[in-house]
Motif scaffolding. Structure first.
Motif, PDB file in Angstrom:
ATOM      1  N   ILE A  62       0.871  -1.174   0.000  1.00 56.80           N
ATOM      2  CA  ILE A  62       0.000   0.000   0.000  1.00 56.80           C
ATOM      3  C   ILE A  62       0.908   1.224   0.000  1.00 56.80           C
ATOM      4  CG2 ILE A  62      -1.750   1.331   1.235  1.00 56.80           C
ATOM      5  CD1 ILE A  62      -2.923  -1.221   2.238  1.00 56.80           C
ATOM      6  N   LEU A  63       0.743   2.035  -1.005  1.00 54.32           N
ATOM      7  CA  LEU A  63       1.669   3.132  -1.260  1.00 54.32           C
ATOM      8  C   LEU A  63       0.875   4.415  -1.427  1.00 54.32           C
ATOM      9  CD1 LEU A  63       4.456   2.955  -3.952  1.00 54.32           C
ATOM     10  CD2 LEU A  63       2.630   4.638  -4.192  1.00 54.32           C
ATOM     11  N   GLY A  64       1.364   5.513  -0.843  1.00 52.18           N
ATOM     12  CA  GLY A  64       0.589   6.729  -0.996  1.00 52.18           C
ATOM     13  C   GLY A  64       1.146   7.915  -0.259  1.00 52.18           C
ATOM     14  N   LYS A  65       0.207   8.844   0.052  1.00 50.83           N
ATOM     15  CA  LYS A  65       0.593  10.125   0.629  1.00 50.83           C
ATOM     16  C   LYS A  65      -0.554  10.679   1.457  1.00 50.83           C
ATOM     17  CE  LYS A  65       2.603  14.553  -0.795  1.00 50.83           C
ATOM     18  NZ  LYS A  65       3.165  15.299  -1.950  1.00 50.83           N
ATOM     19  N   LYS A  66      -0.189  11.300   2.573  1.00 50.69           N
ATOM     20  CA  LYS A  66      -1.185  11.971   3.399  1.00 50.69           C
ATOM     21  C   LYS A  66      -1.684  13.230   2.687  1.00 50.69           C
ATOM     22  CE  LYS A  66       0.310  13.756   7.267  1.00 50.69           C
ATOM     23  NZ  LYS A  66       0.757  13.857   8.673  1.00 50.69           N
ATOM     24  N   LYS A  71     -10.709  12.661   3.730  1.00 50.81           N
ATOM     25  CA  LYS A  71     -11.246  11.516   2.994  1.00 50.81           C
ATOM     26  C   LYS A  71     -10.100  10.604   2.578  1.00 50.81           C
ATOM     27  CE  LYS A  71     -13.343  13.821  -0.175  1.00 50.81           C
ATOM     28  NZ  LYS A  71     -14.122  14.181  -1.388  1.00 50.81           N
ATOM     29  N   CYS A  72     -10.477   9.377   2.293  1.00 51.60           N
ATOM     30  CA  CYS A  72      -9.524   8.356   1.842  1.00 51.60           C
ATOM     31  C   CYS A  72      -9.883   7.970   0.410  1.00 51.60           C
ATOM     32  CB  CYS A  72      -9.593   7.125   2.740  1.00 51.60           C
ATOM     33  SG  CYS A  72      -9.415   7.496   4.496  1.00 51.60           S
ATOM     34  N   ARG A  73      -8.892   7.991  -0.461  1.00 47.85           N
ATOM     35  CA  ARG A  73      -9.079   7.556  -1.845  1.00 47.85           C
ATOM     36  C   ARG A  73      -8.089   6.423  -2.111  1.00 47.85           C
ATOM     37  NH1 ARG A  73      -8.967  12.724  -5.755  1.00 47.85           N
ATOM     38  NH2 ARG A  73      -6.877  12.944  -4.817  1.00 47.85           N
ATOM     39  N   ILE A  74      -8.615   5.281  -2.540  1.00 56.03           N
ATOM     40  CA  ILE A  74      -7.784   4.081  -2.682  1.00 56.03           C
ATOM     41  C   ILE A  74      -8.103   3.395  -4.003  1.00 56.03           C
ATOM     42  CG2 ILE A  74      -7.073   1.906  -1.602  1.00 56.03           C
ATOM     43  CD1 ILE A  74      -8.719   3.205   0.916  1.00 56.03           C
ATOM     44  N   LEU A  75      -7.060   3.071  -4.737  1.00 56.12           N
ATOM     45  CA  LEU A  75      -7.165   2.313  -5.987  1.00 56.12           C
ATOM     46  C   LEU A  75      -6.441   0.994  -5.816  1.00 56.12           C
ATOM     47  CD1 LEU A  75      -7.628   2.047  -9.146  1.00 56.12           C
ATOM     48  CD2 LEU A  75      -5.375   3.135  -9.374  1.00 56.12           C
ATOM     49  N   THR A  76      -7.099  -0.130  -6.128  1.00 50.81           N
ATOM     50  CA  THR A  76      -6.397  -1.410  -6.153  1.00 50.81           C
ATOM     51  C   THR A  76      -6.056  -1.779  -7.583  1.00 50.81           C
ATOM     52  OG1 THR A  76      -6.470  -3.765  -5.603  1.00 50.81           O
ATOM     53  CG2 THR A  76      -8.561  -2.738  -6.165  1.00 50.81           C
ATOM     54  N   LEU A  77      -4.850  -2.303  -7.766  1.00 50.83           N
ATOM     55  CA  LEU A  77      -4.404  -2.743  -9.085  1.00 50.83           C
ATOM     56  C   LEU A  77      -4.695  -4.220  -9.319  1.00 50.83           C
ATOM     57  CD1 LEU A  77      -0.937  -0.922  -9.292  1.00 50.83           C
ATOM     58  CD2 LEU A  77      -3.199  -0.102 -10.004  1.00 50.83           C
ATOM     59  N   ASN A  78      -5.343  -4.845  -8.349  1.00 50.16           N
ATOM     60  CA  ASN A  78      -5.672  -6.268  -8.483  1.00 50.16           C
ATOM     61  C   ASN A  78      -6.966  -6.401  -9.276  1.00 50.16           C
ATOM     62  OD1 ASN A  78      -6.254  -8.993  -8.250  1.00 50.16           O
ATOM     63  ND2 ASN A  78      -5.558  -9.107  -6.127  1.00 50.16           N
ATOM     64  N   GLU A  79      -6.853  -6.785 -10.519  1.00 44.61           N
ATOM     65  CA  GLU A  79      -8.034  -6.849 -11.389  1.00 44.61           C
ATOM     66  C   GLU A  79      -8.983  -7.971 -11.018  1.00 44.61           C
ATOM     67  OE1 GLU A  79      -6.700  -6.930 -15.421  1.00 44.61           O
ATOM     68  OE2 GLU A  79      -5.898  -4.876 -15.351  1.00 44.61           O
ATOM     69  N   ARG A  80      -8.543  -8.905 -10.172  1.00 44.85           N
ATOM     70  CA  ARG A  80      -9.424  -9.986  -9.740  1.00 44.85           C
ATOM     71  C   ARG A  80     -10.267  -9.582  -8.531  1.00 44.85           C
ATOM     72  NH1 ARG A  80      -6.769 -15.656  -8.920  1.00 44.85           N
ATOM     73  NH2 ARG A  80      -8.984 -16.061  -8.552  1.00 44.85           N
ATOM     74  N   ALA A 125      -4.025   6.556  -1.973  1.00 43.95           N
ATOM     75  CA  ALA A 125      -3.229   5.332  -1.936  1.00 43.95           C
ATOM     76  C   ALA A 125      -3.525   4.443  -3.132  1.00 43.95           C
ATOM     77  CB  ALA A 125      -3.485   4.557  -0.643  1.00 43.95           C
ATOM     78  N   VAL A 126      -2.553   3.601  -3.445  1.00 44.18           N
ATOM     79  CA  VAL A 126      -2.690   2.533  -4.434  1.00 44.18           C
ATOM     80  C   VAL A 126      -2.280   1.228  -3.775  1.00 44.18           C
ATOM     81  CG1 VAL A 126      -1.772   1.578  -6.585  1.00 44.18           C
ATOM     82  CG2 VAL A 126      -2.351   4.004  -6.453  1.00 44.18           C
ATOM     83  N   VAL A 127      -3.016   0.161  -4.057  1.00 43.54           N
ATOM     84  CA  VAL A 127      -2.744  -1.165  -3.505  1.00 43.54           C
ATOM     85  C   VAL A 127      -2.317  -2.098  -4.631  1.00 43.54           C
ATOM     86  CG1 VAL A 127      -3.684  -3.135  -2.237  1.00 43.54           C
ATOM     87  CG2 VAL A 127      -4.512  -0.824  -1.746  1.00 43.54           C
TER      88      VAL A 127
END
Length: 396
Positions: A62-66, A71-80, A125-127
Motif C-alpha cells: 500500500i503506497l501513498g501520501k497523506k 477523505k480516503c481515496r484508494i485504488l487497487t491494481l488487483n483486477e481480480r 493510496a494505491v494497492v
C-alpha cells in the motif's frame, strides 16, 4: 517451470507509476506485508494451539501520501478484486463510523482504519499484491497488516506488534465477517528471513527457527481450486471443537490430551465426527512441536514425515481437503526427492506445500502438469521478512 516472483523493486516501481498516473503527485511512503505459507499446524490457531508458518516473498504493497482532505481515496491494481477497483470515503468520526459495503476488498481497509489506534488522517493510496487470491496464502491478512503499517508510517504512531495483529484480526472479524484465527496477522508482522516462526496462539509467544541450509526447497503448488463451502465448513468445525472442549470443561482443545479425548469418546458423549475433528487438533499440536524440534536438529526426513501425517489427518479426520489437493499431494509423494507434502491453509482448495530436493523440482512440476487436469501454478519460496515501511525518495 515455477513462476518467478517479482522483485520488491519491480513491484514498487509499478505501484509508484500507477499512483502518479492516478493522482498526479508523488507518493511518500509504501507499507509492505507478506503472505504466508503454513508449514505445519493447521486449524490449531483458533483452538489456542501451535502453528509454524513462514512469511513469503509474495507481498501486498500500500503506497501513498497523506492529504489535507478528510477523505480516503484508494485504488487497487488487483483486477481480480470485486468491482469497483477505486473507492472514496470520508474519515470516520463518532457520529459517522465507517460502514461495511461493496466492494468487499475495501472492507478490510475500512476495518483497519476504524481500529487504528493513532490519529485518523486523509490519504491517497494505491494497492498492489502479487499474492494469489483464494489460494490460502493469506492475502487478506497481508492487506490488513500493510494497511495498518501504512497508517503508522503516515502518522508516526506505532502500535505494539501483538496489539497490531489483534486489531487487524478484529478488522477482519467485524468488517469482512470472517472469524479467522490470529496466525496470519502475526506472521505478516513477525516474519523473518531464513526462518519459520513457531507461534503459540494462546500466549502469543513467537519463536523464529532458522531453516537449515540444504539442497531442499519448499515448493508451493496452487491448485487454482476454491470450493465455496470453505467458509461455512470452517465455522462448523470451529463450533465442533469448542463443543468438545466444553464437554470436558476446558477452555480449548489445547488443554485436552488424546487419552482424555479417547475416554470421552468411549463414553459415547460425542459422535465419531466430533471425535475425529478433535483428534486432528490434538495430534496436530504435537506434530507442530515435533516439527519445530526436527528443523532445529536438521532432521528434514522427520520434518517431511510430520508434514505427511499432518495432511493425512487434515484429509481424513478434519475433512478439509478435496479431491484436487489430495491428488497434488499424492503426485508429490510418489516423486523422487520429496520429503513431505501437505495441504496448507484453510482447505477445500488452495495450495499444497512440498519439501523437495532442488534437483527434482522440475520433474515434479512436469509430472503435475501431465497428470493434473486443471491449471496449476508453481512457486519456489524462501522465508522472508515481515511488514515494514519504505520511504520512496529513490522511486519518485
Amino acid at each position: 517451470m515455477a513462476a518467478l516472483v517479482s522483485t520488491l523493486n519491480e513491484l514498487l516501481k509499478k505501484t509508484v507509476d500507477a499512483f502518479k498516473n492516478e493522482y498526479g503527485i508523488d507518493p511518500e511512503i509504501a507499507a509492505i506485508a507478506p503472505g504466508r505459507v503454513n508449514l505445519i499446524g493447521e486449524h490449531t490457531d483458533y483452538n489456542e494451539g501451535f502453528v509454524f508458518p513462514m512469511a513469503l516473498p509474495m507481498v501486498t504493497i500500500i503506497l501513498g501520501k497523506k492529504t489535507d482532505f478528510n477523505k480516503c481515496r484508494i485504488l487497487t491494481l488487483n483486477e481480480r478484486a470485486d468491482k469497483p477497483l477505486k473507492v472514496e470515503f470520508a474519515l470516520p468520526d463518532a457520529d459517522t463510523p465507517l460502514q461495511v459495503s461493496k466492494p468487499n476488498w475495501a472492507n478490510y481497509i475500512k476495518g483497519v482504519i476504524h481500529y487504528f489506534e493513532g490519529q485518523k488522517v486523509g490519504f491517497d493510496a494505491v494497492v498492489l499484491s502479487n499474492i494469489p487470491l483464494g489460494a490460502g496464502l493469506s492475502s487478506s491478512a497481508a492487506l490488513e497488516v500493510s494497511m495498518y503499517t501504512f497508517l503508522e508510517g503516515l502518522t508516526g504512531h506505532k502500535t505494539d506488534s501483538k496489539q497490531k495483529a489483534l486489531l487487524c484480526q478484529k478488522a477482519e472479524h467485524m468488517f469482512a465477517m470472517v472469524p479467522c484465527g490470529l496466525m496470519d496477522q502475526l506472521i505478516a508482522i513477525y516474519g523473518e528471513e531464513s526462518c519459520a516462526t513457531l507461534i503459540d496462539c494462546r500466549s502469543l509467544d513467537i519463536t523464529n527457527t532458522k531453516i537449515p541450509e540444504s539442497d531442499c526447497i519448499f515448493l508451493i503448488i496452487n491448485s487454482n481450486v476454491h470450493h465455496e463451502l470453505a467458509s461455512s465448513e470452517y465455522s462448523v468445525r470451529r463450533q465442533t471443537c469448542e463443543e468438545v472442549a466444553k464437554k470436558l470443561k476446558r477452555k480449548s482443545l489445547r488443554d485436552i490430551t488424546l487419552a482424555e479425548l479417547n475416554k470421552l469418546n468411549s463414553s459415547d458423549a460425542i459422535n465419531d465426527k466430533a471425535y475425529r475433528r478433535a483428534r486432528h487438533v490434538i495430534t496436530e499440536n504435537e506434530r507442530t512441536l515435533q516439527a519445530t524440534k526436527a528443523l532445529k536438529n536438521n532432521s528434514l526426513v522427520e520434518f517431511g514425515n510430520l508434514m505427511n501425517e499432518s495432511h493425512d489427518s487434515l484429509s481424513q479426520d478434519y475433512e478439509v481437503s478435496c479431491e484436487e489437493i489430495d491428488l497434488l499431494v499424492k503426485l508429490a509423494r510418489e516423486s523422487p526427492g520429496v520429503y513431505g507434502s501437505r495441504m496448507t491453509g484453510g482447505g477445500f482448495g488452495g495450495c499444497t506445500v512440498t519439501l523437495i530436493e532442488k534437483l527434482f523440482v522440475d520433474s515434479l512440476i512436469k509430472k503435475v502438469q501431465d497428470c493434473y487436469t486443471k491449471r496449476a501454478d508453481f512457486y519456489i519460496v524462501n522465508p522472508s521478512s515481515g511488514a515494514h515501511v519504505v520511504y520512496l525518495n529513490k522511486y519518485v
